[in-house]
Design an enzyme around this catalytic site. Structure first.
Site, short mmCIF file in Angstrom:
data_model
loop_
_atom_site.label_atom_id
_atom_site.label_comp_id
_atom_site.label_asym_id
_atom_site.label_seq_id
_atom_site.Cartn_x
_atom_site.Cartn_y
_atom_site.Cartn_z
N PRO A 1 0.76 -1.23 0.00
CA PRO A 1 0.00 0.00 0.00
C PRO A 1 0.80 1.30 0.00
CG PRO A 1 0.05 -0.90 2.22
CD PRO A 1 0.97 -1.70 1.38
N GLU A 2 0.88 1.98 -1.13
CA GLU A 2 1.23 3.39 -1.14
C GLU A 2 -0.08 4.12 -1.45
OE1 GLU A 2 4.95 4.55 -2.99
OE2 GLU A 2 5.84 2.60 -2.60
N LYS B 1 -1.94 7.99 2.69
CA LYS B 1 -2.09 6.55 2.96
C LYS B 1 -3.15 6.28 4.01
CE LYS B 1 2.82 6.13 1.97
NZ LYS B 1 4.15 6.00 2.60
N ASN C 1 8.07 3.97 -0.43
CA ASN C 1 9.46 3.68 -0.78
C ASN C 1 9.67 3.38 -2.26
OD1 ASN C 1 12.05 3.70 0.21
ND2 ASN C 1 12.09 1.49 0.57
N ARG D 1 15.17 4.29 5.43
CA ARG D 1 14.80 3.20 4.52
C ARG D 1 15.80 3.12 3.39
NH1 ARG D 1 9.15 2.94 4.39
NH2 ARG D 1 9.41 0.88 3.52
#
Length: 261
Positions: free
Chosen positions: A2-3, A52, A161, A251
């Site tokens: 999920p983005e 989100k 990401n 990240r």
DNA sequence: CCATCATGGATAT
DNA sequence: TATCCCTGATGGC
């Protein structure tokens, strides 16, 4: 999974499939039993995405707040499938069944809480009324690397990401450059590319950033290894250069040293 | 069978 | 910066 593109797609699907009929709500897992009982039998009045975050408004003045986090899923499944013990919330009605699994957040919240969450988010590239100048302003005054800023939901809402790595690639920008070193043209380009790529993702239900002309296949028919330029790749999809992997915003991020200087 | 990792984010230190 | 939470796919034994 999920983005932001997925959350927007889910909001749309919830509206269209659950309509405004009374919905049956339960928590097979039991961890949202009291919340589910408050929604049970109410009607879904609206569902919308902000970055989100997903908000579903039910009759009876109940606002359901869902955040899928890294591993959460909200899946449409055949009705009357046996409910396993990982299903936090099941919504069904009109022959349609939605199962929520592994969410980071699933709560009933007040309108005030909802407004505060939204107020804390940067502009959402998938919303019509988004104000890109807010994103540009926050980047322009920051010494943080642009790669970290694009993951910060206070700067821009909905990028994750995969998109951050891919957007910076198609913009030709090195993720390590400080936000304040970017030109106005580059800031504008970042917004335009984000909108363009995330709209494609919302339409397809998956992230595709490569150019169909370059791949020689429509975006809807691309193989998995044709969909992205740099994310989790060893070599640049465009030039074959060895991809560089670093860490930004806590990240992992990849970039092509040839295309992003 | 078990360890690791993942498109996220809140919280502790 | 580190740790934790939530689940499931994957790969190594």
């Amino acid at each position: 999974m999920p983005e932001g593109h997925i959350i927007h797609r889910l909001a749309r699907e919830l509206r269209s499939t659950l309509g405004t009929r009374p919905v049956e709500a339960s928590s097979p897992q039991g961890r949202f039993a009291s919340g589910a009982s408050l929604i049970d039998g109410e009607r879904l009045l609206d569902a919308e995405a902000w970055g989100k975050y997903l908000f579903a408004e039910f009759s009876g003045a109940q606002t359901l707040h869902i955040h899928l986090g890294l591993i959460g899923k909200l899946r449409r499944r055949p009705p009357d499938l046996p409910a396993g013990d990982t299903i936090r919330l099941r919504l069904s009605g009109g022959g349609v069944c939605w199962d929520l699994i592994g969410p980071a957040r699933c709560d009933l919240i007040s309108p005030t809480d909802r407004d505060e969450i939204i107020a804390g988010l940067g502009p959402d590239p998938l919303r019509r009324a988004a104000r890109p100048e807010q994103m540009r302003e926050r980047i322009r005054h920051s010494a943080a690397p642009i790669g970290a800023l694009l993951l910060d939901q206070r700067v821009v809402a909905g990028i994750g990401n995969v998109y951050r790595a891919e957007i910076l690639f198609t913009c030709g920008i090195d993720p390590h450059r400080p936000g304040r070193s970017l030109s106005e043209d580059e800031l504008t380009l970042i917004w335009e590319e984000t909108v363009r790529l995330m709209r494609i993702g919302r339409r397809l239900g998956r992230i595709v950033t490569t150019d169909p002309a370059e791949i020689g296949r429509p975006s809807g028919r691309m193989r998995d290894d044709e969909r992205l330029y740099v994310y989790h790749r060893e070599h640049c999809r465009r030039c074959g250069s060895r991809i560089e992997t670093t860490s930004l915003g806590g990240r992992r991020i990849e970039h092509c040293p040839n295309h992003q200087r």
